[in-house]
Structures are given as C-alpha cells and as structure tokens.
Design a protein around this motif. Structure first.
Motif, mmCIF file in Angstrom:
data_model
loop_
_atom_site.group_PDB
_atom_site.id
_atom_site.type_symbol
_atom_site.label_atom_id
_atom_site.label_comp_id
_atom_site.label_asym_id
_atom_site.label_seq_id
_atom_site.Cartn_x
_atom_site.Cartn_y
_atom_site.Cartn_z
ATOM 1 N N MET A 1 0.399 12.282 -0.870
ATOM 2 C CA MET A 1 0.745 10.898 -0.665
ATOM 3 C C MET A 1 0.426 10.508 0.775
ATOM 4 S SD MET A 1 4.436 9.316 -1.722
ATOM 5 C CE MET A 1 4.683 10.435 -3.072
ATOM 6 N N PRO A 2 -0.384 9.484 0.997
ATOM 7 C CA PRO A 2 -0.727 9.120 2.373
ATOM 8 C C PRO A 2 0.426 8.432 3.086
ATOM 9 C CG PRO A 2 -1.713 7.574 0.867
ATOM 10 C CD PRO A 2 -1.066 8.644 0.028
ATOM 11 N N VAL A 3 0.552 8.702 4.352
ATOM 12 C CA VAL A 3 1.554 8.027 5.176
ATOM 13 C C VAL A 3 0.885 6.807 5.786
ATOM 14 C CG1 VAL A 3 3.026 8.203 7.197
ATOM 15 C CG2 VAL A 3 2.745 10.174 5.711
ATOM 16 N N HIS A 4 1.523 5.668 5.665
ATOM 17 C CA HIS A 4 1.005 4.436 6.265
ATOM 18 C C HIS A 4 1.602 4.344 7.668
ATOM 19 C CE1 HIS A 4 -0.724 3.263 2.468
ATOM 20 N NE2 HIS A 4 0.403 3.648 1.916
ATOM 21 N N HIS A 5 0.805 4.721 8.670
ATOM 22 C CA HIS A 5 1.298 4.780 10.038
ATOM 23 C C HIS A 5 1.641 3.407 10.593
ATOM 24 C CE1 HIS A 5 0.559 9.031 10.415
ATOM 25 N NE2 HIS A 5 -0.618 8.848 9.837
ATOM 26 N N PHE A 6 0.880 2.411 10.231
ATOM 27 C CA PHE A 6 1.135 1.079 10.741
ATOM 28 C C PHE A 6 1.882 0.282 9.684
ATOM 29 C CE2 PHE A 6 -2.588 2.631 12.958
ATOM 30 C CZ PHE A 6 -2.199 2.446 14.268
ATOM 31 N N PRO A 7 2.928 -0.412 10.081
ATOM 32 C CA PRO A 7 3.673 -1.195 9.082
ATOM 33 C C PRO A 7 2.828 -2.361 8.575
ATOM 34 C CG PRO A 7 4.529 -1.597 11.280
ATOM 35 C CD PRO A 7 3.498 -0.514 11.414
ATOM 36 N N PRO A 8 3.127 -2.791 7.357
ATOM 37 C CA PRO A 8 2.423 -3.956 6.806
ATOM 38 C C PRO A 8 2.888 -5.226 7.509
ATOM 39 C CG PRO A 8 4.128 -3.218 5.305
ATOM 40 C CD PRO A 8 4.087 -2.227 6.430
ATOM 41 N N ALA A 9 2.221 -6.311 7.233
ATOM 42 C CA ALA A 9 2.621 -7.612 7.782
ATOM 43 C C ALA A 9 3.975 -8.014 7.195
ATOM 44 C CB ALA A 9 1.571 -8.662 7.437
ATOM 45 N N LEU A 10 4.764 -8.724 7.983
ATOM 46 C CA LEU A 10 6.062 -9.205 7.500
ATOM 47 C C LEU A 10 5.877 -10.009 6.220
ATOM 48 C CD1 LEU A 10 7.873 -10.369 10.744
ATOM 49 C CD2 LEU A 10 8.323 -8.331 9.394
ATOM 50 N N GLY A 11 6.740 -9.765 5.255
ATOM 51 C CA GLY A 11 6.686 -10.491 3.993
ATOM 52 C C GLY A 11 5.813 -9.851 2.933
ATOM 53 N N THR A 12 5.063 -8.807 3.294
ATOM 54 C CA THR A 12 4.207 -8.119 2.329
ATOM 55 C C THR A 12 5.064 -7.419 1.275
ATOM 56 O OG1 THR A 12 2.515 -7.736 3.998
ATOM 57 C CG2 THR A 12 2.459 -6.302 2.076
ATOM 58 N N LEU A 13 4.647 -7.513 0.030
ATOM 59 C CA LEU A 13 5.359 -6.805 -1.029
ATOM 60 C C LEU A 13 4.877 -5.361 -1.074
ATOM 61 C CD1 LEU A 13 5.484 -9.423 -3.915
ATOM 62 C CD2 LEU A 13 7.242 -8.851 -2.237
ATOM 63 N N VAL A 14 5.838 -4.438 -1.032
ATOM 64 C CA VAL A 14 5.551 -3.013 -1.040
ATOM 65 C C VAL A 14 6.429 -2.332 -2.084
ATOM 66 C CG1 VAL A 14 4.822 -2.951 1.378
ATOM 67 C CG2 VAL A 14 7.214 -2.568 0.801
ATOM 68 N N VAL A 15 6.115 -1.078 -2.369
ATOM 69 C CA VAL A 15 6.864 -0.303 -3.348
ATOM 70 C C VAL A 15 7.484 0.896 -2.650
ATOM 71 C CG1 VAL A 15 6.687 1.081 -5.451
ATOM 72 C CG2 VAL A 15 5.359 -1.020 -5.231
ATOM 73 N N ASP A 16 8.761 1.126 -2.911
ATOM 74 C CA ASP A 16 9.467 2.312 -2.423
ATOM 75 C C ASP A 16 9.408 3.344 -3.542
ATOM 76 O OD1 ASP A 16 11.161 4.273 -1.496
ATOM 77 O OD2 ASP A 16 12.888 2.955 -1.222
#
Length: 77
Positions: A1-16
């Motif tokens: 599973m890749p680690v996303h080092h940089f956070p997404p833009a505010l408000g982006t929909l993501v999955v936990d």
C-alpha cells in the motif's frame, strides 16, 4: 500500500482503508495523521496516512449522493 506523503487538498474526498473503507473529507493534518470528516457531517476522525487513499469516482459519487440525500431530509446544512 503506498503512503501518500503529501496531504490532499482541503475538501478532497478520501477513503480510510482502516475504517471499513469509510469515505471522508480531508480537513487537515494533525501531527503525523490525517484529519477526516464524515461526508454527511458529524464528528471527524484521525487516520494514519498509510490508510488514506483518494476516493475513486464511484466512491465520490456515492458519498456526494449520500450528502445530497441527507441535506434534502434536513440532516445536513
């Protein structure tokens, strides 16, 4: 599973992926973790970056539909 080092833009929909593939809206970084908020509102939660991935188009559509339905019922402002 890749680690996303940089956070997404505010408000982006993501999955936990560590929380039953729960879709949340990215709201910021708290220490080493990502802070997510439920799409339909409510209490947010923290997730390890390794467990956070961008939502697929289908997951985004479902989450946005859920938010619209909740709004039409008066559950979300």
């Amino acid at each position: 599973m890749p680690v996303h080092h940089f956070p997404p833009a505010l408000g982006t929909l993501v999955v936990d992926t560590n929380s039953a593939d729960r879709v949340g809206e990215f709201r910021g970084v708290t220490g080493p973790r990502r802070f997510l908020r439920p799409v339909r509102g409510g209490a947010g939660w923290e997730a390890e970056p390794v467990h956070v991935r961008p939502a697929t188009p289908v997951e985004r559509l479902r989450a946005e539909n859920s938010r619209r339905n909740a709004r039409s019922r008066g559950e979300v402002l």
